[in-house]
Design a protein around this motif. Structure first.
Motif, PDB file in Angstrom:
ATOM      1  N   ASN A 297       6.245  -1.030  14.395  1.00 28.02           N
ATOM      2  CA  ASN A 297       4.877  -1.113  14.937  1.00 28.02           C
ATOM      3  C   ASN A 297       4.474   0.192  15.603  1.00 28.02           C
ATOM      4  N   LYS A 300       3.657   2.583  13.064  1.00 26.71           N
ATOM      5  CA  LYS A 300       2.444   2.156  12.352  1.00 26.71           C
ATOM      6  C   LYS A 300       1.185   2.440  13.164  1.00 26.71           C
ATOM      7  N   PHE A 301       1.252   2.188  14.473  1.00 25.50           N
ATOM      8  CA  PHE A 301       0.040   2.303  15.290  1.00 25.50           C
ATOM      9  C   PHE A 301      -0.053   3.636  16.041  1.00 25.50           C
ATOM     10  N   ASP A 329       5.221   4.555  22.576  1.00 26.41           N
ATOM     11  CA  ASP A 329       4.570   5.453  21.619  1.00 26.41           C
ATOM     12  C   ASP A 329       3.333   6.075  22.245  1.00 26.41           C
ATOM     13  N   ILE A 334      -3.303  -0.953  23.223  1.00 22.71           N
ATOM     14  CA  ILE A 334      -3.833  -2.326  23.082  1.00 22.71           C
ATOM     15  C   ILE A 334      -4.788  -2.580  24.247  1.00 22.71           C
ATOM     16  N   ILE A 342      -0.959 -11.166  22.578  1.00 24.73           N
ATOM     17  CA  ILE A 342      -0.237 -10.313  21.640  1.00 24.73           C
ATOM     18  C   ILE A 342       1.018 -10.984  21.055  1.00 24.73           C
ATOM     19  N   ALA A 347      -1.749 -13.056  15.898  1.00 25.75           N
ATOM     20  CA  ALA A 347      -2.673 -12.348  16.788  1.00 25.75           C
ATOM     21  C   ALA A 347      -2.672 -10.876  16.412  1.00 25.75           C
ATOM     22  N   GLN A 348      -3.841 -10.384  16.084  1.00 29.22           N
ATOM     23  CA  GLN A 348      -3.969  -8.952  15.828  1.00 29.22           C
ATOM     24  C   GLN A 348      -5.104  -8.449  16.690  1.00 29.22           C
ATOM     25  N   VAL A 349      -4.888  -7.284  17.284  1.00 26.72           N
ATOM     26  CA  VAL A 349      -5.882  -6.766  18.216  1.00 26.72           C
ATOM     27  C   VAL A 349      -7.238  -6.664  17.543  1.00 26.72           C
ATOM     28  N   GLY A 359      -0.235  -5.460   8.019  1.00 25.27           N
ATOM     29  CA  GLY A 359       0.435  -6.319   9.008  1.00 25.27           C
ATOM     30  C   GLY A 359      -0.209  -7.691   9.025  1.00 25.27           C
ATOM     31  N   THR A 360       0.524  -8.630   9.627  1.00 24.93           N
ATOM     32  CA  THR A 360       0.032 -10.006   9.619  1.00 24.93           C
ATOM     33  C   THR A 360       0.004 -10.629  10.999  1.00 24.93           C
ATOM     34  N   GLY A 361       0.654 -10.014  11.938  1.00 23.36           N
ATOM     35  CA  GLY A 361       0.639 -10.564  13.288  1.00 23.36           C
ATOM     36  C   GLY A 361       1.698 -11.615  13.556  1.00 23.36           C
ATOM     37  N   VAL A 362       2.800 -11.620  12.796  1.00 29.12           N
ATOM     38  CA  VAL A 362       3.876 -12.563  13.131  1.00 29.12           C
ATOM     39  C   VAL A 362       5.107 -11.853  13.712  1.00 29.12           C
ATOM     40  N   GLY A 363       5.179 -10.543  13.507  1.00 28.78           N
ATOM     41  CA  GLY A 363       6.354  -9.780  13.944  1.00 28.78           C
ATOM     42  C   GLY A 363       6.610  -9.888  15.434  1.00 28.78           C
ATOM     43  N   LEU A 364       5.564  -9.727  16.242  1.00 30.66           N
ATOM     44  CA  LEU A 364       5.760  -9.780  17.696  1.00 30.66           C
ATOM     45  C   LEU A 364       6.090 -11.192  18.165  1.00 30.66           C
ATOM     46  N   SER A 388       1.588   2.600  23.924  1.00 33.27           N
ATOM     47  CA  SER A 388       2.126   1.300  24.365  1.00 33.27           C
ATOM     48  C   SER A 388       3.602   1.416  24.703  1.00 33.27           C
TER      49      SER A 388
HETATM   50  P1  ADP Z   1       1.677  -6.879  12.620  1.00 32.59           P
HETATM   51  O1  ADP Z   1       2.167  -5.560  13.109  1.00 32.59           O
HETATM   52  O2  ADP Z   1       2.319  -7.314  11.354  1.00 32.59           O
HETATM   53  O3  ADP Z   1       0.189  -7.014  12.620  1.00 32.59           O
HETATM   54  P2  ADP Z   1       2.845  -7.861  15.039  1.00 32.59           P
HETATM   55  O4  ADP Z   1       3.038  -9.252  15.503  1.00 32.59           O
HETATM   56  O5  ADP Z   1       4.048  -7.011  14.984  1.00 32.59           O
HETATM   57  O6  ADP Z   1       2.158  -7.983  13.636  1.00 32.59           O
HETATM   58  O7  ADP Z   1       1.778  -7.187  15.966  1.00 32.59           O
HETATM   59  C1  ADP Z   1       0.605  -7.903  16.321  1.00 32.59           C
HETATM   60  C2  ADP Z   1      -0.489  -6.970  16.712  1.00 32.59           C
HETATM   61  O8  ADP Z   1      -0.172  -6.326  17.935  1.00 32.59           O
HETATM   62  C3  ADP Z   1      -0.716  -5.823  15.735  1.00 32.59           C
HETATM   63  O9  ADP Z   1      -1.528  -6.217  14.661  1.00 32.59           O
HETATM   64  C4  ADP Z   1      -1.393  -4.810  16.624  1.00 32.59           C
HETATM   65  O10 ADP Z   1      -2.751  -5.127  16.760  1.00 32.59           O
HETATM   66  C5  ADP Z   1      -0.716  -5.012  17.974  1.00 32.59           C
HETATM   67  N1  ADP Z   1       0.394  -4.063  18.185  1.00 32.59           N
HETATM   68  C6  ADP Z   1       1.705  -4.296  18.059  1.00 32.59           C
HETATM   69  N2  ADP Z   1       2.425  -3.203  18.367  1.00 32.59           N
HETATM   70  C7  ADP Z   1       1.543  -2.230  18.701  1.00 32.59           C
HETATM   71  C8  ADP Z   1       1.669  -0.878  19.115  1.00 32.59           C
HETATM   72  N3  ADP Z   1       2.854  -0.283  19.267  1.00 32.59           N
HETATM   73  N4  ADP Z   1       0.524  -0.208  19.382  1.00 32.59           N
HETATM   74  C9  ADP Z   1      -0.669  -0.794  19.262  1.00 32.59           C
HETATM   75  N5  ADP Z   1      -0.864  -2.075  18.879  1.00 32.59           N
HETATM   76  C10 ADP Z   1       0.228  -2.785  18.595  1.00 32.59           C
END
Ligand code: ADP
Length: 565
Positions: A297, A300-301, A329, A334, A342, A347-349, A359-364, A388
């Motif tokens: 993440n 990615k972000f 990072d 966020i 989160i 949940a995606q911002v 991304g799909t928002g299940v990783g966190l 973050s």
């Molecule tokens: P995904 O990355 O597959 O969308 P995650 O559950 O890992 O799913 O993250 C959920 C959301 O949290 C992301 O879509 C993003 O909006 C936000 N996010 C996670 N990590 C970061 C980060 N390091 N910086 C900014 N936003 C983040």
């Protein structure tokens, strides 16, 4: 005091006792005639003490119970039946006014040798006592009933528990099957696209295949995460507790991500603070899974700048130490109002960010749940456009803190400007020294074809079988011809004879050939099941070429010579 004075005092005391006694005391002769009665006779029976003198003690017993009363008296007052003396007898007493009283009488012989034919009767009103006794009886009865009900409820609960356990089992089986059903086609999709990529040279086609691979991997990741989340929610998730080096997994993650970071022009740093324990007890696989998600993440972000991976120890009390992994990072950050959602599923911002970043928002969600299962906590701090900080805090026992610190205990960065990883795939296809004949067992034709392709590419000879029975027959045939297989790649879920049965059969025949189990299941228990059946190693689908190559070569003879079956 003279003996006369003593006697007077005794008499006085006796009168006082009689005056205040609640029980009725009477002196009677051998016929039961009352000679004297205590004052309490008026409270209990309504007779005045003077008025009752001369009456027979039977006057206290109700008509209906006179017979038993007479028998008792006869036993006490008669010279032969001394056994009844001093023993209580319950009877239905009668008040002068006609009402009934529950009574108990005990008769004693007068000790004075001069008054041998005199007796003392003590009569007690036991109405209240009987009432309490009855109440107690009722309570006991109710208690008995309650115990019976409780037993019934426990029985019902146990049955319900069994139903839930069966339902859970069914769910687990469903998950296991689904995992199998999904991974098998994904193995084919990802494997064939990897194979196809080598045959393509047009820029467009290469780009298309890259997109297929990227999306395929992403889909697989989502499936894995969702399966893991549902397993956790069902309480079906297995967590290991083993010793591992907390700094080693940090390095492994850097190795995994440094090329991805460098492709984006990002720096990937690791930092070690304080005295880091050389080993901790937890689940390294799950810890790594969490950190990989956080680092992925962060990369990615983050468009420019750096990603930091830190480890430090927070000293609490002597036997309660906290270990922290921090992933930070310099990325998009966020917004404050989104932070509380989160860790919630999907949940995606910003939904548009999923288009920009994927991304799909299940990783966190999964990471959060996993850290909780490990007994820790995952928290986040973030500032929009600044970056973050995700912190995993784990509780670690004092015993795991060996006195000698890990060699990287000083503050320093291991990965500064990131080096680019050379793509030397082609070199790896040539397997120096490794040789062998492989028996590949899988019921899916496409998978047999895919793995055959990969193994042929490694320069290995492949014979295929579509179930365990065929595989066992082929091994027997080879033994007779003395043309042994060097390794078996065995799918575990197959019709006719599955991989577990085939492996057990071969092992029972003292066959020592290395058997690599290939399953579409990912539970820790699946691995244990395979090893228990006699497999040498375990791989879970889908399997990348590099992973297959590494494992196969580990078990193949490197020089001339053949392993005996
Ligand atoms: P995904 O990355 O597959 O969308 P995650 O559950 O890992 O799913 O993250 C959920 C959301 O949290 C992301 O879509 C993003 O909006 C936000 N996010 C996670 N990590 C970061 C980060 N390091 N910086 C900014 N936003 C983040």
């Amino acid at each position: 005091m003279t003996s006369h004075q003593v006697k007077l005092f005794d008499n006085y005391l006796a009168r006082q006792i009689l005056k205040f006694s609640i029980d009725v005391s009477v002196a009677i002769d051998e016929l039961g005639v009352i000679l004297m009665a205590s004052e309490s006779v008026s409270q209990v029976f309504g007779w005045q003490p003077d008025e009752i003198v001369g009456e027979n003690i039977r006057v206290f017993a109700s008509e209906s119970q006179l017979k038993q009363f007479d028998q008792y008296l006869a036993q006490c007052l008669g010279s032969e039946n001394e056994n009844s003396i001093g023993h209580a007898h319950q009877f239905k007493g009668i008040h002068k006014g006609g009402s009934y009283i529950a009574c108990e009488i005990t008769v004693w012989r007068d000790d004075d040798s001069h008054r041998q034919n005199r007796y003392i009767g003590i009569i007690r009103d036991i109405t209240e006592h009987l009432k309490s006794k009855n109440k107690l009886g009722e309570y006991l009865e109710r208690l008995k009933q309650s115990r019976k009900q409780l037993k019934r409820k426990i029985h019902e609960l146990k049955s319900a528990q069994k139903v839930v356990a069966r339902a859970n089992q069914a769910k687990s089986e469903f998950l296991a099957n689904m995992s199998h059903e999904v991974r098998t086609p994904m193995t084919a999709i990802l494997g064939y696209s990897e194979a196809l990529k080598e045959k393509l040279d047009s820029k467009d086609n290469l780009e298309f295949i890259d997109i297929i691979q990227k999306n395929g991997s992403h889909l697989l990741q989502v499936i894995n995460d969702i399966l893991d989340i549902s397993k956790i929610e069902m309480g079906n998730f297995e967590i290991m507790k083993v010793d591992f080096s907390p700094t080693k997994i940090l390095q492994e993650i850097v190795d995994e991500f440094e090329s991805q970071a460098s492709q984006k022009g990002l720096n990937l740093y690791t930092r070690y603070h304080d005295l880091i324990p050389s080993s901790i007890q937890s689940d390294p696989l799950r810890m790594k899974q969490v950190l990989m998600n956080l680092v992925s993440n962060a990369i990615k972000f983050t468009e420019s700048g750096s990603v930091y991976l830190e480890i430090r120890v927070l000293s609490q009390s002597k036997d309660d130490r906290l270990l922290q992994y921090i992933v930070s990072d310099t990325g998009i950050g966020i917004p404050r109002e989104k932070m509380k959602y989160i860790f919630e599923p999907f949940a995606q911002v910003d939904s548009s960010s999923s288009r920009n970043y994927g991304g799909t928002g299940v990783g966190l969600t999964l990471s959060h749940k996993l850290v909780q299962l490990l007994g820790g906590n995952l928290s986040v701090q973030s500032t929009v456009n600044r970056g973050s900080v995700f912190t995993v805090t784990l509780n670690v026992d004092e015993k795991n803190f060996s006195r000698q610190s890990d060699k990287s205990s000083q503050n320093f960065c291991t990965s500064g400007a990131v080096r680019r990883v050379e793509n030397n795939h082609d070199d790896k296809n040539v397997s120096p020294g490794a040789r062998g004949k492989i028996l590949l067992v899988d019921d899916t034709k496409e998978i047999r074809k895919l793995f055959s392709y990969m193994l042929n590419k490694m320069g290995l000879e492949v014979v295929t079988a579509s179930n365990g029975k065929e595989a066992v027959d082929l091994v027997h045939e080879a033994t007779i011809k003395e043309d042994f297989y060097h390794l078996i790649l065995m799918d575990m879920q197959m019709p006719v004879m599955n991989g577990y049965e085939a492996t057990q059969l071969l092992r029972s025949q003292k066959n020592q050939i290395p058997i690599i189990a290939i399953t579409a299941h990912t539970l820790v228990s699946d691995r244990e099941k395979c090893l228990a059946a006699g497999c040498t190693e375990y791989l879970s689908k889908p399997i990348k070429y590099e992973v297959l190559r590494e494992v196969v070569h580990r078990y193949l003879p490197q020089k001339k010579g053949v392993l005996s079956n």
